[in-house]
Design a protein around this motif. Structure first.
Motif, PDB file in Angstrom:
ATOM      1  N   UNK A 208       0.806  -1.227   0.000  1.00  0.00           N
ATOM      2  CA  UNK A 208       0.000   0.000   0.000  1.00  0.00           C
ATOM      3  C   UNK A 208       0.836   1.273   0.000  1.00  0.00           C
ATOM      4  N   UNK A 209       2.130   1.140   0.176  1.00  0.00           N
ATOM      5  CA  UNK A 209       3.003   2.308   0.214  1.00  0.00           C
ATOM      6  C   UNK A 209       3.475   2.730  -1.168  1.00  0.00           C
ATOM      7  N   UNK A 210       3.105   2.000  -2.194  1.00  0.00           N
ATOM      8  CA  UNK A 210       3.573   2.259  -3.542  1.00  0.00           C
ATOM      9  C   UNK A 210       2.644   3.262  -4.223  1.00  0.00           C
ATOM     10  N   UNK A 211       3.237   4.224  -4.925  1.00  0.00           N
ATOM     11  CA  UNK A 211       2.422   5.166  -5.692  1.00  0.00           C
ATOM     12  C   UNK A 211       1.866   4.482  -6.936  1.00  0.00           C
ATOM     13  N   UNK A 212       0.894   5.139  -7.559  1.00  0.00           N
ATOM     14  CA  UNK A 212       0.278   4.570  -8.750  1.00  0.00           C
ATOM     15  C   UNK A 212       1.299   4.419  -9.871  1.00  0.00           C
TER      16      UNK A 212
END
Length: 779
Positions: A208-212
């Motif tokens: 969930x810490x990854x950007x789009x």
């Protein structure tokens, strides 16, 4: 003009002139013979024409001179500058001559050295070219043998794209020569590292810490590794769901939505409410919707766009494309979660409808980006959400209105108690309080309608949603007025749902103000309040309900087919009448029982075997008639049905009835419906009260034994009651009451040890003497 034309300065075209012997531009052509032209003009022209021609040529010459002077003046500075530049160029070129000679010598030497080098290496050129090819091949082999280590460095440094790019360039060659042990070992090392990279990318994709952007790049990298596109898309959406879940939790965090109320300013409550403090419900919804529009919705749009990029990436590498249903399911789930969060917040405390509309439109505007990708899906989802929100908001508004309505009735009950206990209060004060309460009840309905009107703006673009809103509004109006009906039934001790039990055609709607209606059921009986409910119920039935529905029709319809639905339901009008009917029937019952208790106490507290000869009606008769007069006054004023003056007709006591007539009267009295439905008028209510009282007196007679004078005392009492009762009721009702009193006297005669009645003349005399001292106006 001629000079300009000659030098083509302005591109002016010459005009033809009517000159004998030729055109004006003949003067400017090459080879022009002036003498011949002159001879021709003189030979063919007249003297005036020659003069005009001469003047024309002089004028043209002057113009040419003027143009030449202007041209010289305008270009004089350019001429001077051009002269200076030419002089400078002359000096510069003369200074460059030694440098040019030196440059020419250097070029000659370079050419000579180049020729010498070419002559020296021409014999070994092929050998050098072969060595260079070997060098390039060794460099490629070095890259191949160092590929596992290079992939490991990329893995450690999280440079997955670079690793995949290196792998894709070398994988084909390694696969082609994998039969060679050396390349087989290299290939195994590379595959081991790529397996680790795949695992790292999949784990990273779910984070969930990854950007789009990073998630899309990771997904595309996996696609380049020939991973299944469906699996990659699923991993991508799993990570995006986790991100959106965290974002949604932050938008609707309790410490945010339950924060203190704020004053409207630059970012406060909408709609020009800066003079009032923003309520906690509005503040909570504004904060949540603003955060959702700024954080959650853009992330959702980016996630959907990223999914489409993954689809394009899979198509680019020749993988089977993922169906759009996967994206639709993902977007549906996220939008539904957002809508549920907003709905739950609205259900916790519905803010003002204008604020609600503003904040929901804020979210809708933020979703336009997503709507451009999935128009049908977003329209369906959000319209369903808007319909639910509008319905819930309307329920909350009308529930509040119903609660206020029942609370107003409780307040009216307290006022009626106060006025009834006050010795200085008149029925005019009661009427004033009833008018205030009735006006407040109508205003609650109007306020609920006007508060609901802004909700129409949310769904006005969808015809079916507008029709659903109108139907919901119709149901809420029914619920509001049924709250009054249920309060009436609860007050008289019936079940609150009595109206539905009586009339199956009554629409089944959600009940409102349940706690307040239960509170009404616990109120003590008050006759004035009961008549107030009857008066309000009758006004609602006759005028107010039609007026409220007409206002609703004006606010929510524009002449379409849905306007026919906004009409008072006949069953609701009937139920309102039934509620008022139940109250007035209970009023008559309680009043009649009160009089019957007076009779009971007077009958049971006396020894009828030792009564003296009667001289006038007993005290209980005075008490009963005073109560009847009070009831009559209340009914006359509160029902708006004043008592008419009585005709000077009295009951004839001297006329003796035959035994047959007495038997018929007794049978009629037994079959009489004492508790018959009460009409909404003074005469019927007073007659109903007296029927119950006299029927009670008849029943109490059956429990006693009378002596002669006891029977005669009852004869006097009944005669006076019958006489005065004619002042309160119509003749037809008076005859019914006479029958009941005759039955009372008959019952007493049957239980008398010496059944001798007093002479009717003496009874009339005693009644006349009593009436002289008994005036209704003094009561």
């Amino acid at each position: 003009a001629l000079l300009n034309a000659y030098y083509r300065i302005e591109g002016i075209e010459g005009n033809e002139s009517e000159v004998p012997g030729g055109r004006e531009d003949d003067l400017d052509r090459q080879g022009f013979d002036a003498k011949q032209y002159f001879d021709n003009v003189v030979a063919s022209g007249q003297l005036p024409e020659l003069v005009r021609r001469k003047e024309s040529i002089d004028s043209e010459v002057k113009e040419l001179d003027a143009d030449m002077q202007t041209l010289v003046y305008e270009n004089y500075s350019k001429f001077i500058r051009a002269t200076d530049v030419i002089k400078q160029m002359k000096f510069t070129i003369e200074g460059l001559e030694p440098d040019l000679q030196c440059l020419e010598g250097n070029l000659t030497r370079i050419t000579r050295h180049q020729q010498r080098v070419e002559d020296g290496i021409s014999g070994r050129a092929q050998q050098v070219e072969g060595l260079l090819k070997q060098q390039r091949l060794c460099q490629k082999l070095q890259v191949l043998f160092g590929l596992p280590a290079s992939l490991q460095r990329c893995l450690d440094q999280h440079e997955y794209g670079r690793a995949v790019e290196s792998y894709c360039r070398c994988a084909t060659f390694l696969q082609q020569y994998r039969h060679l042990p050396t390349f087989q070992n290299v290939l195994e090392g590379v595959e081991e590292q790529m397996s680790r990279i795949r695992s790292a990318l999949e784990e990273r994709l779910r984070s969930p810490e990854l950007s789009v952007e990073e998630a899309v790049n990771s997904a595309v990298t996996l696609l380049h590794l020939r991973n299944e596109q469906q699996k990659v898309a699923a991993e991508y959406l799993t990570g995006r769901k986790a991100v959106l879940r965290l974002s949604l939790d932050q938008c609707f965090a309790l410490d945010v939505v339950d924060g203190p109320a704020v004053q409207d300013g630059s970012g406060g409550a909408p709609g020009g409410q800066s003079e009032e403090a923003e309520g906690p419900e509005s503040a909570a919804l504004r904060s949540a919707c603003s955060r959702a529009a700024e954080q959650f919705v853009p992330q959702l749009c980016s996630a959907a766009e990223g999914f489409q990029r993954i689809q394009d990436g899979g198509a680019a590498v020749g993988l089977d494309s993922v169906t759009d249903e996967v994206l639709s399911a993902f977007v549906s789930e996220q939008v539904e979660q957002l809508c549920q969060r907003i709905s739950s917040l609205v259900d916790r405390g519905c803010p003002p409808t204008r604020a609600l509309v503003t904040y929901i439109n804020l979210v809708r505007d933020a979703l336009r980006r997503l709507h451009s990708m999935l128009p049908r899906l977003l329209t369906k989802l959000f319209m369903a959400f808007l319909s639910r929100t509008v319905g819930n908001a309307m329920k909350a508004l009308f529930s509040s209105a119903a609660t206020s309505l029942v609370a107003e009735l409780c307040k009216l009950h307290a006022e009626c108690n106060r006025l009834q206990e006050s010795k200085n209060s008149a029925l005019d004060d009661v009427l004033e309080e009833i008018a205030k309460a009735e006006q407040a009840l109508i205003m609650y309905s109007f306020t609920a309608l006007t508060d609901c009107q802004p909700l129409l703006g949310l769904v006005q673009s969808d015809r079916s949603a507008c029709q659903q809103l109108v139907r919901e509004l119709h149901s809420q109006l029914i619920s509001l007025f049924l709250a009054f009906v249920e309060a009436c039934h609860a007050y008289v001790g019936h079940e609150a749902t009595e109206a539905h039990n009586v009339d199956a055609s009554l629409p089944v709607v959600t009940r409102v103000a349940l706690a307040e209606i239960d509170g009404v059921a616990g109120l003590e009986w008050n006759g004035l309040f009961g008549l107030a409910l009857v008066r309000i119920g009758r006004h609602l039935e006759v005028k107010a309900m039609n007026k409220v529905w007409a206002v609703a029709k004006d606010l929510f319809t524009s002449g379409d087919s849905s306007s026919s639905e906004l009409m008072p339901h006949p069953a609701v009008i009937k139920a309102t009448r039934g509620g008022a009917q139940a109250v007035i029937s209970h009023y008559v019952l309680m009043s009649g029982q009160r009089l019957a208790h007076f009779f009971r106490n007077s009958v049971q507290s006396r020894n009828w075997m030792t009564v003296r000869e009667p001289r006038d009606p007993r005290l209980v008769v005075d008490m009963v008639l005073k109560e009847v007069h009070a009831f009559d006054a209340q009914l006359s004023r509160l029902l708006g049905d004043p008592r008419k003056a009585r005709n000077d007709q009295r009951r004839t006591l001297s006329q003796q009835k035959t035994s047959m007539e007495l038997e018929m009267d007794r049978l009629w009295a037994k079959k009489l419906q004492v508790f018959a439905p009460i009409p909404f008028n003074r005469n019927g209510a007073v007659a109903g009260i007296l029927r119950i009282a006299f029927k009670g007196l008849y029943e109490y007679m059956r429990e006693e034994t009378f002596a002669k004078f006891g029977l005669q005392q009852m004869q006097v009492d009944c005669a006076f009651l019958a006489e005065v009762a004619r002042d309160f009721v119509e003749p037809e009702e008076a005859n019914v009451l006479d029958s009941l009193l005759d039955e009372v006297l008959t019952s007493a005669s049957q239980r008398c040890v010496e059944p001798v009645l007093m002479d009717s003349v003496i009874v009339e005399t005693l009644c006349d003497e009593k009436k002289k001292s008994f005036k209704l106006s003094e009561l």
